[in-house]
Design a protein around this motif. Structure first.
Motif, PDB file in Angstrom:
ATOM      1  N   ALA A  32       0.817  -1.212   0.000  1.00 15.44           N
ATOM      2  CA  ALA A  32       0.000   0.000   0.000  1.00 15.44           C
ATOM      3  C   ALA A  32       0.852   1.263   0.000  1.00 15.44           C
ATOM      4  O   ALA A  32       0.391   2.328  -0.413  1.00 15.44           O
ATOM      5  CB  ALA A  32      -0.928   0.000   1.213  1.00 15.44           C
ATOM      6  N   ALA A  33       2.093   1.145   0.465  1.00 19.47           N
ATOM      7  CA  ALA A  33       2.971   2.308   0.565  1.00 19.47           C
ATOM      8  C   ALA A  33       3.717   2.622  -0.725  1.00 19.47           C
ATOM      9  O   ALA A  33       4.488   3.567  -0.770  1.00 19.47           O
ATOM     10  CB  ALA A  33       3.977   2.098   1.696  1.00 19.47           C
ATOM     11  N   ILE A  34       3.462   1.843  -1.764  1.00 16.89           N
ATOM     12  CA  ILE A  34       4.123   2.110  -3.043  1.00 16.89           C
ATOM     13  C   ILE A  34       3.601   3.431  -3.583  1.00 16.89           C
ATOM     14  O   ILE A  34       2.395   3.647  -3.698  1.00 16.89           O
ATOM     15  CB  ILE A  34       3.891   0.969  -4.054  1.00 16.89           C
ATOM     16  N   GLY A  35       4.516   4.304  -3.868  1.00 20.37           N
ATOM     17  CA  GLY A  35       4.157   5.644  -4.322  1.00 20.37           C
ATOM     18  C   GLY A  35       3.811   5.688  -5.797  1.00 20.37           C
ATOM     19  O   GLY A  35       3.814   4.675  -6.500  1.00 20.37           O
ATOM     20  N   VAL A  36       3.547   6.883  -6.261  1.00 23.73           N
ATOM     21  CA  VAL A  36       3.196   7.115  -7.665  1.00 23.73           C
ATOM     22  C   VAL A  36       4.337   6.715  -8.579  1.00 23.73           C
ATOM     23  O   VAL A  36       4.131   6.205  -9.676  1.00 23.73           O
ATOM     24  CB  VAL A  36       2.834   8.608  -7.876  1.00 23.73           C
ATOM     25  N   ASP A  37       5.566   6.917  -8.108  1.00 24.88           N
ATOM     26  CA  ASP A  37       6.733   6.596  -8.927  1.00 24.88           C
ATOM     27  C   ASP A  37       7.086   5.111  -8.917  1.00 24.88           C
ATOM     28  O   ASP A  37       8.067   4.709  -9.519  1.00 24.88           O
ATOM     29  CB  ASP A  37       7.930   7.431  -8.482  1.00 24.88           C
ATOM     30  N   GLY A  38       6.295   4.296  -8.214  1.00 25.35           N
ATOM     31  CA  GLY A  38       6.544   2.858  -8.194  1.00 25.35           C
ATOM     32  C   GLY A  38       7.543   2.404  -7.148  1.00 25.35           C
ATOM     33  O   GLY A  38       7.885   1.238  -7.076  1.00 25.35           O
ATOM     34  N   ARG A  39       8.016   3.324  -6.323  1.00 23.63           N
ATOM     35  CA  ARG A  39       8.994   2.988  -5.287  1.00 23.63           C
ATOM     36  C   ARG A  39       8.276   2.749  -3.969  1.00 23.63           C
ATOM     37  O   ARG A  39       7.270   3.370  -3.670  1.00 23.63           O
ATOM     38  CB  ARG A  39      10.007   4.116  -5.132  1.00 23.63           C
ATOM     39  N   THR A  40       8.833   1.855  -3.178  1.00 17.47           N
ATOM     40  CA  THR A  40       8.235   1.558  -1.887  1.00 17.47           C
ATOM     41  C   THR A  40       8.754   2.517  -0.828  1.00 17.47           C
ATOM     42  O   THR A  40       9.808   3.120  -0.979  1.00 17.47           O
ATOM     43  CB  THR A  40       8.552   0.114  -1.443  1.00 17.47           C
ATOM     44  N   ASP A  41       7.997   2.623   0.237  1.00 13.79           N
ATOM     45  CA  ASP A  41       8.391   3.428   1.387  1.00 13.79           C
ATOM     46  C   ASP A  41       9.480   2.670   2.141  1.00 13.79           C
ATOM     47  O   ASP A  41       9.348   1.481   2.419  1.00 13.79           O
ATOM     48  CB  ASP A  41       7.166   3.662   2.269  1.00 13.79           C
ATOM     49  N   ALA A  42      10.568   3.328   2.480  1.00 24.43           N
ATOM     50  CA  ALA A  42      11.716   2.671   3.118  1.00 24.43           C
ATOM     51  C   ALA A  42      11.344   2.065   4.466  1.00 24.43           C
ATOM     52  O   ALA A  42      11.763   0.949   4.778  1.00 24.43           O
ATOM     53  CB  ALA A  42      12.862   3.663   3.284  1.00 24.43           C
ATOM     54  N   SER A  43      10.550   2.760   5.272  1.00 21.27           N
ATOM     55  CA  SER A  43      10.205   2.214   6.587  1.00 21.27           C
ATOM     56  C   SER A  43       9.278   1.011   6.461  1.00 21.27           C
ATOM     57  O   SER A  43       9.386   0.051   7.221  1.00 21.27           O
ATOM     58  CB  SER A  43       9.586   3.290   7.478  1.00 21.27           C
TER      59      SER A  43
END
Length: 134
Positions: A32-43
């Protein structure tokens, strides 16, 4: 002794189910934390890897996907407790006496979380140890 071992097996399976649920929850959170740019949230990724680091030690102790211990035909709770205690002792020995070559990149991060997961696994399963063990 057998009644006490039955309790140990049940507590271990409950802890394994909790670890499995935690991994599923952290995977969903990371997804769910995958952003618009397709990258995941580090935490979120760190939480997921830590939860997976804990779970892998339950799986190494023969825990199936539903959280139950896999047994050989005719294997009793007494046999399972012996197996679990031996596995804990071997993990402690490996952590104390086997140096690890530090890996680079994502493998190094996974190695770190697996080691931290081992520490949490050992803390969560202290009820398995025999009297006088670490």
């Amino acid at each position: 002794m057998s009644e006490h071992n039955t309790t140990i097996v049940k507590k271990f399976e409950e802890a394994a189910r909790a670890a499995i649920a935690n991994v599923q929850a952290t995977r969903e959170k990371a997804q769910a934390a995958i952003g618009v740019d397709g990258r995941t949230d580090a935490s979120a990724d760190a939480e997921r890897m830590f939860a997976e680091g804990i779970l892998c030690h339950y799986i190494e102790r023969s825990v199936s996907e539903d959280g139950t211990l896999m047994r050989e035909p005719g294997e009793t709770d007494d046999d399972m407790v012996k197996h679990l205690r031996r596995g804990r002792r071997n993990l402690i020995k490996r952590m104390l006496f086997t140096p690890e070559q530090q890996r680079e990149g994502i493998a190094g991060i996974q190695q770190h979380y697996r080691r931290e997961g081992a520490k949490r696994f050992l803390a969560e399963t202290t009820f398995v140890r025999a009297e006088g063990e670490l």
